[in-house]
Design a protein around this motif. Structure first.
Motif, short mmCIF file in Angstrom:
data_model
loop_
_atom_site.label_atom_id
_atom_site.label_comp_id
_atom_site.label_asym_id
_atom_site.label_seq_id
_atom_site.Cartn_x
_atom_site.Cartn_y
_atom_site.Cartn_z
N GLU A 315 0.84 -1.21 0.00
CA GLU A 315 0.00 0.00 0.00
C GLU A 315 0.87 1.26 0.00
N MET A 316 1.91 1.25 0.85
CA MET A 316 2.76 2.43 0.92
C MET A 316 3.62 2.59 -0.34
N TRP A 317 4.06 1.48 -0.90
CA TRP A 317 4.83 1.58 -2.15
C TRP A 317 3.93 2.07 -3.29
N PHE A 318 2.65 1.73 -3.19
CA PHE A 318 1.70 2.24 -4.19
C PHE A 318 1.60 3.77 -4.06
N PHE A 319 1.52 4.26 -2.83
CA PHE A 319 1.46 5.72 -2.62
C PHE A 319 2.72 6.37 -3.20
N CYS A 320 3.85 5.72 -2.96
CA CYS A 320 5.13 6.27 -3.41
C CYS A 320 5.15 6.34 -4.96
N ALA A 321 4.70 5.25 -5.58
CA ALA A 321 4.66 5.21 -7.04
C ALA A 321 3.72 6.28 -7.58
N LEU A 322 2.61 6.45 -6.87
CA LEU A 322 1.62 7.45 -7.28
C LEU A 322 2.21 8.87 -7.22
N ILE A 323 2.96 9.13 -6.16
CA ILE A 323 3.61 10.46 -6.02
C ILE A 323 4.57 10.70 -7.19
#
Lengths: 426, 144
Positions: A315-323
């Motif tokens: 989930e957090m890596w998804f946020f990072c990728a999204l940023i």
């Protein structure tokens, strides 16, 4: 209490690692600064602290970090002064419609997407001590930053500075820089006013008086420094002392006003005389200490604050990728489309978008301010650092692929402002 | 004229969009702020239990450092062997885990300062804890 031997060891280790990693990155055609930023991360909890926590604790005990931070802040003040010094309004003259539209859109498009992303991230990565407006505005401005100094370095190394693309890019980056710092100053004022550090009216009135004094009182006086330099052919210690004092006092005033000391240093540089030889000599005098010795301390301190371990789980890596995705879409997409709409061919427009997407260490400066004023959470800070590294790293290879296939920049070289020296800082 | 229209479309629309988004997000609710240092007080009877006695050294005040990034938490306790747990905040409930430990707590934000009531499970020890937030204490590296 100051542990001088430890501080000296810290500085030496940071310097060695920064030079070595910088060298490695130069071998893969990346700017030295990219390697130095990565070196900082390697010395922090993301690698050294993870592999050898005892070494990290011995080398960077928490109680010693205050001194390291103080030194790095002095380095940053000098660096921001150099960034301001490199800015020359002459760059903007004669750039026309394309520069105006592209620079404005290259700020607003990522800013818009940043505030849009804030709607999604605020309930997940922030907390109720940070008002939504502060979070959204900060995310917007963090997405909008372009690394003017890194850009100038890349353009110089690629022999693009004197091409229409290079001069347009540098003009846009200069506008971005000034606008970005002004908006960031506004956000910092807003946040600190809410913290009750200083009444908002006092900050605004004080800032207005300070800016007017700098532009209309100090700036004309600084013209005399240029005259003295021309007469003597060198910058004497007395002149250098005056310049150092200006940087320190200007930084002190903006810090006291609740903006940030870095803004003062930046403005002090921006109002300095722009005579090419004067700027070049001053840059040479300051650059070695500021950029070679002190700036790596800032990268190391940033690295100590960056813990990739905080980004755990899909989930957090998804946020990072999204940023990262939003940052690229906003800056690259916005700049490219604006340049294309202004009549620039697709290939040049894409190259401009790639260059404007470079965030470099200016982004790290902004992110550290965000962490200090409490707008960014530690994990969010780490994600944004990864975004800054990614967007800086991708510039050179993408530019090579998109732009340098058939084009030889020497063929269309045009003169640009002489103040863009080939030896710009990072 | 065309240039002006381009400019208005490319610059004016994003500005309106930003203003709209700022307005739209103002009703959003972020997770409760619980980051920082908490002073812990283990339950007397349990901490004297042989299974739990070695958890905290006698000299150091038991503390819990919460590094918060929204709903995501990293907890560090100054147990005899430093304990780091990762977890989540759901409402005012904290649940965090490490390989051999589980920490659960409920935050009370009505008290001054904020307090927590929870349990630390490190088999075979189960320890009840209360805690008080120390908002004035900051970490050296910064952050929430």
């Amino acid at each position: 209490m100051l542990n001088l031997p430890l501080l000296l060891v810290q500085v030496a280790v940071i310097l060695i690692v920064a030079r070595l990693v910088g060298l490695l990155f130069r071998k893969i055609h990346q700017p030295q600064v990219m390697g130095e930023m990565v070196a900082g991360i390697l010395l922090g909890p993301s690698l050294l602290g993870w592999v050898a926590p005892a070494v990290t604790l011995a080398l960077f005990p928490p109680e010693s970090l205050g001194y390291l931070n103080a030194l790095s802040q002095i380095g940053l003040l000098l660096f921001m002064f150099l960034v301001g010094l490199e800015l020359d309004p002459q760059i903007l003259r004669g750039r026309g419609h394309a520069a105006v539209v592209t620079s404005h859109v290259s700020i607003l498009a990522p800013f818009f997407l940043g505030t849009l992303l804030a709607l999604f991230l605020y309930p997940r990565l922030s907390d109720d001590s940070v008002p939504y407006v502060h979070f959204a505005l900060f995310l917007g401005i963090a997405m909008s930053i372009t690394a003017f100094p890194v850009l100038a370095r890349i353009l110089t190394e690629r022999n693009l500075l004197r091409t229409p693309l290079g001069s347009l890019t540098i003009a846009c980056a200069a506008v971005d820089d000034v606008t970005g710092w002004c908006v960031l100053a506004g956000v910092v004022i807003l946040v600190r006013a809410d913290d009750g550090v200083m009444p908002l009216w006092l900050t605004l009135a004080g800032s207005a008086v300070y800016i007017v004094a700098m532009l209309f009182v100090i700036r004309p006086l600084l013209g005399r420094l240029e005259t003295i330099y021309k007469q003597r052919g060198k910058l004497s210690h007395d002149v250098m002392a005056i310049i150092f004092l200006l940087v320190l006092v200007s930084g002190l005033i903006t810090e006291w006003l609740g903006i940030h000391a870095l803004f003062g240093a930046f403005l002090a540089g921006a109002i300095m005389p722009k005579n090419y030889r004067f700027v070049h000599t001053l840059t040479e005098k300051l650059e070695d200490v500021a950029v070679v010795l002190l700036l790596p301390l800032f990268f190391a301190f940033t690295g100590l604050r960056t813990s990739i371990g905080l980004i755990s789980g899909a989930e957090m890596w998804f946020f990072c990728a999204l940023i990262i995705l939003v940052a690229i879409m906003g800056k690259f997409g916005g700049s490219t489309i604006a340049a294309r709409v202004s009549g620039i061919p697709w290939r040049e427009a894409s190259a401009l978008g790639i260059l404007m997407n470079t965030r470099g260490l200016m982004e790290l400066v902004v992110l550290n301010i965000g962490l200090e004023i409490g707008v960014l959470s530690p994990a969010m800070f780490t994600m944004m650092v990864i975004m800054a590294l990614t967007t800086t790293f991708m510039t050179s290879p993408l530019l090579q692929r998109v732009y340098f296939g058939t084009f030889r920049p020497e063929e269309t070289a045009v003169p640009v402002s002489k103040s863009i020296s080939p030896e710009v800082p990072h | 004229m065309k240039a002006i229209l381009h400019y208005l479309a490319l610059v004016g629309l994003p500005i309106l969009g930003i203003l709209g988004l700022l307005q739209l997000g103002s009703s959003l609710q972020a997770p409760a702020s619980i980051g920082g240092i908490w002073l812990l007080q283990p339950a007397d009877a349990e901490v004297q239990n042989a299974d739990c006695a070695k958890l905290f050294t006698e000299t150091a005040v038991p503390t819990l450092l919460i590094s918060q990034s929204g709903i995501f938490l990293q907890l560090t306790m100054n147990t005899t062997e430093k304990l780091t747990l990762t977890g989540r905040l759901t409402g005012l409930e904290v649940v965090a885990e490490a390989d051999t430990a589980v920490f659960q707590a409920t935050i009370n934000r009505e008290s001054e300062p904020d307090s927590l009531t929870g349990k630390l499970l490190i088999p075979p020890c189960t320890l009840s804890l209360t805690g008080l937030r120390q908002p004035e204490l900051q970490t050296a590296i910064g952050g929430h």
